[in-house]
Design an enzyme around this catalytic site. Structure first.
Site, mmCIF file in Angstrom:
data_model
loop_
_atom_site.group_PDB
_atom_site.id
_atom_site.type_symbol
_atom_site.label_atom_id
_atom_site.label_comp_id
_atom_site.label_asym_id
_atom_site.label_seq_id
_atom_site.Cartn_x
_atom_site.Cartn_y
_atom_site.Cartn_z
ATOM 1 N N HIS A 1 0.812 -1.212 0.000
ATOM 2 C CA HIS A 1 0.000 0.000 0.000
ATOM 3 C C HIS A 1 0.854 1.275 0.000
ATOM 4 O O HIS A 1 0.339 2.371 -0.201
ATOM 5 C CB HIS A 1 -0.915 -0.003 1.227
ATOM 6 C CG HIS A 1 -2.228 0.708 1.007
ATOM 7 N ND1 HIS A 1 -2.530 1.372 -0.159
ATOM 8 C CD2 HIS A 1 -3.318 0.849 1.804
ATOM 9 C CE1 HIS A 1 -3.730 1.898 -0.063
ATOM 10 N NE2 HIS A 1 -4.246 1.583 1.125
ATOM 11 N N ASP B 1 -2.263 2.183 -4.575
ATOM 12 C CA ASP B 1 -3.490 2.620 -3.903
ATOM 13 C C ASP B 1 -4.599 1.591 -4.107
ATOM 14 O O ASP B 1 -4.512 0.719 -4.985
ATOM 15 C CB ASP B 1 -3.942 3.973 -4.453
ATOM 16 C CG ASP B 1 -2.968 5.086 -4.103
ATOM 17 O OD1 ASP B 1 -2.343 5.002 -3.029
ATOM 18 O OD2 ASP B 1 -2.827 6.029 -4.901
#
Length: 504
Positions: A475, A479
């Site tokens: 992450h 995204d």
């Protein structure tokens, strides 16, 4: 005869290296493939072996010097005088063969073969021969186990195995002597009576103390940054600190040694008697460490979707026989998933990227890692430039690498450089799981079992072959939108495989 020792190929886009350490000095006798020196590049450490047996003449590139590819490092004098020198000057005198060679024969040292880039030690896993056995040239003597692969050691000559220096379970470095063979005429017929079992051989010596200076580039960087060398864990030979070790220490200043595992709770005697304790293999230890490192380093998140496999299964069923006749390889599902992932990675390039310091490195190619279960543990061979391959080429590569993985024949190079990984837990019956990243990659796709489930199609409930897909991603770089988009692209390609043929 004078032989030149030159800088070997350093790797793609690497044009120079620093001479870190010389293990030999002028006048020393060396054996063929014995390590002469160690070079250090921006990313890896490269060992330079002797191209022939002889005596080291002149050292042209001293420690600390920067050299280019194919630059002259030293000269080696080969000839009758050199051949008479000891085969391995670095071996202690105590390691001389216990039994004299047969008349007319000669003692041949069995050395650790080249283990692969950056691999400095191995564990002796299994001896296939015992002292006193006759061996043929190239017959397998023993098997070594490194962090990644198993390495078989063949006999360098025909003769009789007269001494085993490194017993099963001992750890040896990349230049160690494993055994001695009495070779030559009559060697096979003059086999001595078997000595005591190999276990009677000298116990492996404790790991040598760090008696070689740290790499010059490491010393320079530690001086510039004011780092205490004692605070840096070295990964080089004999614990020598390399440049990458210093960079790692700078990147993780708060790192502390892992706390020792809590001791086991007391076990009742009747239970202890029925337990079996087996030391973890080096491969299993490496798998455990890398998985934990991935969790500690990356911000791992997993997103899920499901795919209707009806059309892919129908297409495979229609053409699998003709495909196998034409290409000589079976048509499986992995080529469809590989193709689908390659297409999705073009749409969402951050899933195919990696973080390097404070930069994001985008890859305009796909080196696909295909996770494969083996008796020794999970390995991930890499199919290079999978995005340029046909279905047949992908299936052939997967079959070949899968077989060699199960046989423990993969090289280190074949398991490095992957940009994305596919793991198929469905072959073991897994219905849903969250795969762990394979650092430094930013994404891994988990496939699962195909199962008939009721689905609503055009207002009607019908049974469809469904598979859950899981994408674990970093992450920090990917995204949620990008991760979901990637999975949707894979789903669309598999539910309508004609899209793969039309590059949609």
């Amino acid at each position: 005869m004078t032989i030149e020792v030159r800088v070997p190929t350093l790797g793609e886009s690497v044009t120079e290296a620093t001479v870190a350490t010389w293990f030999k000095k002028p006048g020393d006798a060396v054996a063929v493939d014995e390590m002469l020196c160690e070079l250090e590049t921006d990313k890896v450490t490269v060992e330079v072996p002797a191209p022939a047996a002889g005596v080291l003449g002149e050292i042209v590139a001293a420690e600390g010097e920067t050299v280019g590819v194919d630059a002259l490092l030293a000269t080696l004098n080969e000839g009758e005088g050199a051949a008479a020198a000891p085969a391995a000057a670095a071996a202690p005198a105590a390691e001389a063969p216990a039994a004299a060679p047969a008349a007319g024969g000669a003692s041949v040292d069995v050395m650790v073969p080249t283990l692969g880039e950056s691999v400095t030690e191995a564990t002796v896993s299994t001896w296939f021969k015992k002292v006193g056995d006759a061996v043929a040239q190239d017959e397998m003597l023993c098997e070594l186990e490194t962090d990644k692969v198993s390495v078989e050691v063949p006999a360098p000559a025909s003769g009789v195995l007269t001494e085993i220096v490194a017993v099963e379970g001992s750890t040896v470095d990349a230049t160690a002597k494993l055994a001695v063979i009495s070779a030559g005429e009559g060697a096979a017929a003059a086999a001595p009576a078997p000595q005591a079992a190999p276990a009677a051989a000298p116990a492996p010596a404790a790991a040598p103390a760090k008696d070689v200076a740290d790499a010059p580039s490491a010393r320079k960087l530690m001086a510039e940054k004011g780092i205490d060398p004692a605070a840096v864990q070295g990964s080089g030979r004999d614990g020598r600190v390399m440049k990458e070790d210093v960079l790692k220490a700078l990147a993780n200043p708060a790192d502390k040694p892992a706390a020792p595992a809590a001791p086991r709770a007391p076990v009742p005697a009747e239970d202890a008697a029925r337990e079996e304790r087996i030391k973890m293999t080096r491969l299993r230890q490496t798998i455990a460490r890398r998985l934990k490192d991935a969790q500690n380093t990356a911000a791992i998140l997993t997103t899920y979707n499901e795919v209707d496999m009806t059309e892919t299964m129908a297409l495979r069923s229609q053409y699998k026989d003709e495909f196998e006749k034409r290409h000589g390889v079976r048509l499986g599902f992995m080529s469809f998933f590989t193709k689908a992932c390659c297409a999705a990675l073009k749409e969402v390039p951050e899933v195919n990227a990696e973080i390097d310091g404070d930069s994001i490195v985008y890859k305009n190619f796909v080196h696909m890692g295909i996770a494969a279960g083996t008796p020794q543990g999970l390995v991930v061979p890499v199919i290079r430039d999978a995005d340029r391959m046909s279905f047949a080429e992908i299936e052939a590569a997967i079959a070949e690498k899968g077989k060699r993985a199960r046989d423990g024949k993969l090289s280190m190079a074949e398991m490095q450089g992957g940009t994305f990984t596919i793991s198929n837990g469905g072959v073991y019956g897994s219905l849903m799981s969250s795969p762990i990243l394979n650092p430094p990659q930013s994404g891994i796709l988990g496939m699962h079992k195909i199962q008939q489930r009721p689905m609503v199609i055009n207002g009607e409930i019908v049974a469809r072959p469904m598979m859950y897909l899981a994408l674990s991603y970093d992450h920090r770089i990917v995204d949620g939108k990008g991760a979901v988009t990637f999975l949707v692209k894979v789903k669309e390609a598999l539910e309508d495989p004609r899209r793969l043929l039309m590059d949609l």
